[in-house]
Design a protein around this motif. Structure first.
Motif, PDB file in Angstrom:
ATOM      1  N   ASN A  15       0.827  -1.205   0.000  1.00  0.00           N
ATOM      2  CA  ASN A  15       0.000   0.000   0.000  1.00  0.00           C
ATOM      3  C   ASN A  15       0.859   1.252   0.000  1.00  0.00           C
ATOM      4  OD1 ASN A  15      -2.977  -0.886   0.463  1.00  0.00           O
ATOM      5  ND2 ASN A  15      -1.808  -2.078   1.972  1.00  0.00           N
ATOM      6  N   VAL A  16       0.427   2.240  -0.773  1.00  0.00           N
ATOM      7  CA  VAL A  16       0.992   3.589  -0.734  1.00  0.00           C
ATOM      8  C   VAL A  16      -0.181   4.534  -0.520  1.00  0.00           C
ATOM      9  CG1 VAL A  16       2.227   5.393  -1.984  1.00  0.00           C
ATOM     10  CG2 VAL A  16       2.917   2.997  -2.252  1.00  0.00           C
ATOM     11  N   ARG A  17      -0.136   5.299   0.544  1.00  0.00           N
ATOM     12  CA  ARG A  17      -1.272   6.151   0.913  1.00  0.00           C
ATOM     13  C   ARG A  17      -1.510   7.256  -0.117  1.00  0.00           C
ATOM     14  NH1 ARG A  17       0.605  10.939   2.904  1.00  0.00           N
ATOM     15  NH2 ARG A  17       2.802  11.020   3.566  1.00  0.00           N
ATOM     16  N   MET A  18      -2.657   7.900  -0.037  1.00  0.00           N
ATOM     17  CA  MET A  18      -3.038   8.969  -0.947  1.00  0.00           C
ATOM     18  C   MET A  18      -2.048  10.127  -0.840  1.00  0.00           C
ATOM     19  SD  MET A  18      -5.457   9.647  -3.234  1.00  0.00           S
ATOM     20  CE  MET A  18      -6.868   8.607  -2.794  1.00  0.00           C
ATOM     21  N   HIS A  19      -1.539  10.587  -1.971  1.00  0.00           N
ATOM     22  CA  HIS A  19      -0.568  11.669  -2.003  1.00  0.00           C
ATOM     23  C   HIS A  19      -0.565  12.283  -3.400  1.00  0.00           C
ATOM     24  CE1 HIS A  19       1.516   8.264  -3.751  1.00  0.00           C
ATOM     25  NE2 HIS A  19       2.410   9.082  -4.251  1.00  0.00           N
ATOM     26  N   GLY A  34      -1.417  -4.280  -9.104  1.00  0.00           N
ATOM     27  CA  GLY A  34      -2.074  -3.419  -8.132  1.00  0.00           C
ATOM     28  C   GLY A  34      -3.079  -2.498  -8.793  1.00  0.00           C
ATOM     29  N   THR A  35      -3.566  -1.551  -8.013  1.00  0.00           N
ATOM     30  CA  THR A  35      -4.574  -0.615  -8.497  1.00  0.00           C
ATOM     31  C   THR A  35      -4.274   0.784  -7.982  1.00  0.00           C
ATOM     32  OG1 THR A  35      -6.276  -2.328  -8.520  1.00  0.00           O
ATOM     33  CG2 THR A  35      -7.029  -0.041  -8.530  1.00  0.00           C
ATOM     34  N   PHE A  36      -4.231   1.743  -8.887  1.00  0.00           N
ATOM     35  CA  PHE A  36      -4.160   3.150  -8.513  1.00  0.00           C
ATOM     36  C   PHE A  36      -5.575   3.688  -8.373  1.00  0.00           C
ATOM     37  CE2 PHE A  36       0.209   3.057 -10.117  1.00  0.00           C
ATOM     38  CZ  PHE A  36       0.854   3.899  -9.204  1.00  0.00           C
ATOM     39  N   ARG A  37      -5.816   4.411  -7.290  1.00  0.00           N
ATOM     40  CA  ARG A  37      -7.101   5.050  -7.080  1.00  0.00           C
ATOM     41  C   ARG A  37      -6.908   6.559  -7.003  1.00  0.00           C
ATOM     42  NH1 ARG A  37      -7.480   0.103  -4.676  1.00  0.00           N
ATOM     43  NH2 ARG A  37      -9.381  -1.078  -5.198  1.00  0.00           N
ATOM     44  N   PRO A  56       0.794  16.083 -12.579  1.00  0.00           N
ATOM     45  CA  PRO A  56       1.093  16.816 -11.343  1.00  0.00           C
ATOM     46  C   PRO A  56      -0.178  17.167 -10.576  1.00  0.00           C
ATOM     47  CG  PRO A  56       2.275  17.750 -13.216  1.00  0.00           C
ATOM     48  CD  PRO A  56       1.294  16.779 -13.773  1.00  0.00           C
ATOM     49  N   GLN A  57      -0.058  17.191  -9.259  1.00  0.00           N
ATOM     50  CA  GLN A  57      -1.134  17.621  -8.349  1.00  0.00           C
ATOM     51  C   GLN A  57      -2.384  16.750  -8.447  1.00  0.00           C
ATOM     52  OE1 GLN A  57      -0.620  19.814  -5.947  1.00  0.00           O
ATOM     53  NE2 GLN A  57       1.483  20.012  -6.724  1.00  0.00           N
ATOM     54  N   MET A  58      -2.246  15.535  -8.940  1.00  0.00           N
ATOM     55  CA  MET A  58      -3.376  14.599  -8.953  1.00  0.00           C
ATOM     56  C   MET A  58      -3.203  13.616  -7.797  1.00  0.00           C
ATOM     57  SD  MET A  58      -4.803  11.991 -11.899  1.00  0.00           S
ATOM     58  CE  MET A  58      -5.693  13.267 -12.784  1.00  0.00           C
ATOM     59  N   ALA A  59      -4.074  13.701  -6.811  1.00  0.00           N
ATOM     60  CA  ALA A  59      -3.974  12.822  -5.646  1.00  0.00           C
ATOM     61  C   ALA A  59      -4.236  11.381  -6.055  1.00  0.00           C
ATOM     62  CB  ALA A  59      -4.972  13.262  -4.579  1.00  0.00           C
ATOM     63  N   HIS A  60      -3.403  10.464  -5.537  1.00  0.00           N
ATOM     64  CA  HIS A  60      -3.532   9.062  -5.904  1.00  0.00           C
ATOM     65  C   HIS A  60      -2.993   8.160  -4.800  1.00  0.00           C
ATOM     66  CE1 HIS A  60       0.448  10.429  -7.220  1.00  0.00           C
ATOM     67  NE2 HIS A  60       0.871   9.183  -7.025  1.00  0.00           N
ATOM     68  N   THR A  65      -3.285  -6.630  -3.135  1.00  0.00           N
ATOM     69  CA  THR A  65      -3.440  -7.714  -2.165  1.00  0.00           C
ATOM     70  C   THR A  65      -2.245  -8.661  -2.191  1.00  0.00           C
ATOM     71  OG1 THR A  65      -4.674  -9.002  -3.803  1.00  0.00           O
ATOM     72  CG2 THR A  65      -5.949  -7.642  -2.276  1.00  0.00           C
ATOM     73  N   GLU A  66      -1.587  -8.779  -3.332  1.00  0.00           N
ATOM     74  CA  GLU A  66      -0.442  -9.682  -3.453  1.00  0.00           C
ATOM     75  C   GLU A  66       0.900  -8.972  -3.412  1.00  0.00           C
ATOM     76  OE1 GLU A  66       0.623 -10.407  -8.043  1.00  0.00           O
ATOM     77  OE2 GLU A  66      -1.318 -11.239  -7.468  1.00  0.00           O
ATOM     78  N   GLY A  67       0.877  -7.653  -3.457  1.00  0.00           N
ATOM     79  CA  GLY A  67       2.105  -6.877  -3.441  1.00  0.00           C
ATOM     80  C   GLY A  67       2.577  -6.511  -4.841  1.00  0.00           C
ATOM     81  N   PHE A  68       3.345  -5.458  -4.929  1.00  0.00           N
ATOM     82  CA  PHE A  68       3.876  -5.006  -6.210  1.00  0.00           C
ATOM     83  C   PHE A  68       5.276  -4.441  -5.998  1.00  0.00           C
ATOM     84  CE2 PHE A  68       1.511  -1.482  -4.327  1.00  0.00           C
ATOM     85  CZ  PHE A  68       2.438  -0.458  -4.362  1.00  0.00           C
ATOM     86  N   ALA A  69       6.041  -4.401  -7.068  1.00  0.00           N
ATOM     87  CA  ALA A  69       7.358  -3.770  -7.078  1.00  0.00           C
ATOM     88  C   ALA A  69       7.397  -2.826  -8.274  1.00  0.00           C
ATOM     89  CB  ALA A  69       8.470  -4.813  -7.178  1.00  0.00           C
ATOM     90  N   ASN A  70       8.100  -1.710  -8.129  1.00  0.00           N
ATOM     91  CA  ASN A  70       8.159  -0.777  -9.247  1.00  0.00           C
ATOM     92  C   ASN A  70       9.387   0.120  -9.172  1.00  0.00           C
ATOM     93  OD1 ASN A  70       7.627   1.615  -7.659  1.00  0.00           O
ATOM     94  ND2 ASN A  70       5.443   1.095  -7.659  1.00  0.00           N
ATOM     95  N   ILE A  71       9.653   0.768 -10.280  1.00  0.00           N
ATOM     96  CA  ILE A  71      10.593   1.885 -10.353  1.00  0.00           C
ATOM     97  C   ILE A  71       9.764   3.091 -10.748  1.00  0.00           C
ATOM     98  CG2 ILE A  71      12.650   2.832 -11.473  1.00  0.00           C
ATOM     99  CD1 ILE A  71      13.492  -0.032 -12.123  1.00  0.00           C
ATOM    100  N   HIS A  72       9.904   4.197 -10.026  1.00  0.00           N
ATOM    101  CA  HIS A  72       9.106   5.368 -10.324  1.00  0.00           C
ATOM    102  C   HIS A  72      10.005   6.598 -10.438  1.00  0.00           C
ATOM    103  CE1 HIS A  72       9.157   4.499  -5.986  1.00  0.00           C
ATOM    104  NE2 HIS A  72       9.226   5.797  -5.792  1.00  0.00           N
TER     105      HIS A  72
END
Length: 259
Positions: A15-19, A34-37, A56-60, A65-72
């Motif tokens: 999980n990554v909280r809304m930011h 995963g899913t971006f909301r 930019p400036q779009m909260a997400h 449930t299974e986990g994810f890995a990424n480069i951002h």
């Protein structure tokens, strides 16, 4: 100008909280799914090998449930004619290779490694535009969009004539275009021209006059170009160029690159 401002990596997370961020965020999923909301648009589900692009400036928020890995990464003012978040599929591994190189050179202590990062930022932005272009649009929208992309830098381009030549009512086509692309035809044309102007003013302004830059962006009147640019960016092209001075201070100019 596609300058990479930040590079990060999640080895595995749930999980990554809304930011939100000041720059475009480009997230390449290396494993899992995963899913971006978002607050103001539908959720985007993704899996390994796919990239999610967030303005930019779009909260997400990002969850799995299974986990994810990424480069951002964060890109400063990429040449994107988009205003919504979207997903693209990595065709033939191009984005995977580019992100792997970004990760490597971001940590590098090689002399002038910023040159490689600058090129990789351009490459990633170009891949995204190309892959995004493969999204299915209705026939009239695809036709008009292709016409704009092919001719936006031509001062003699008459978009209204192109629209009138199509067998659809102007208002219907404009609304359909905005629904599918996210911008009206005129907004899309202006966005392409202004992003081109921004890039030229940031990277290559020393070699051209404002009049020449205006012509390369599809304007035959430098004063009108300056008015549109000021309305879009809040300052004149000349002031914008001065404000950007020093961003690429360590990058050799064109004569040094070509010698």
């Amino acid at each position: 100008m596609n300058r990479i401002m930040y590079v990060g990596e999640h080895p595995k997370i749930y999980n990554v909280r809304m930011h939100k961020h000041d720059h475009w965020e480009i997230v390449y999923c290396t494993a899992g799914q995963g899913t971006f909301r978002f607050e103001k648009q539908p959720a985007i589900t993704y899996t390994a090998g796919e990239t999610v692009v967030i303005p930019p400036q779009m909260a997400h928020a990002n969850s799995s449930t299974e986990g994810f890995a990424n480069i951002h990464i964060m890109l400063d003012s990429p040449s994107f004619p988009y205003r919504e978040a979207f997903r693209v599929v990595d065709e033939e591994g191009g984005l995977a290779n580019a992100f792997a190189q970004v990760r490597l050179y971001h940590m590098s202590d090689r002399n002038r490694h910023e040159l490689v990062l600058t090129s990789l930022g351009d490459l990633i932005a170009s891949y995204i535009v190309v892959f995004r272009s493969n999204v299915e649009f209705s026939q009239p929208v695809a036709q008009l969009r292709a016409s704009i992309m092919e001719n936006f830098d031509h001062a003699g381009y008459q978009m209204d004539e192109v629209i009138r030549s199509m067998p659809f009512h102007h208002d219907y086509l404009r609304k359909l275009f905005k629904k599918e692309v996210g911008l009206s035809p005129l907004e899309y044309l202006t966005e392409l021209r202004m992003k081109t102007a921004e890039r030229l003013l940031t990277l290559w302004a020393a070699g051209y006059t404002i009049t020449q830059i205006a012509e390369m962006c599809g304007f035959d009147d430098a004063l009108y170009f300056s008015r549109v640019f000021k309305k879009y960016y809040g300052c004149s092209p000349t002031q914008f160029m001065k404000d950007k001075t020093g961003v690429y201070a360590n990058v050799p100019d064109r004569t040094e690159l070509e010698s």
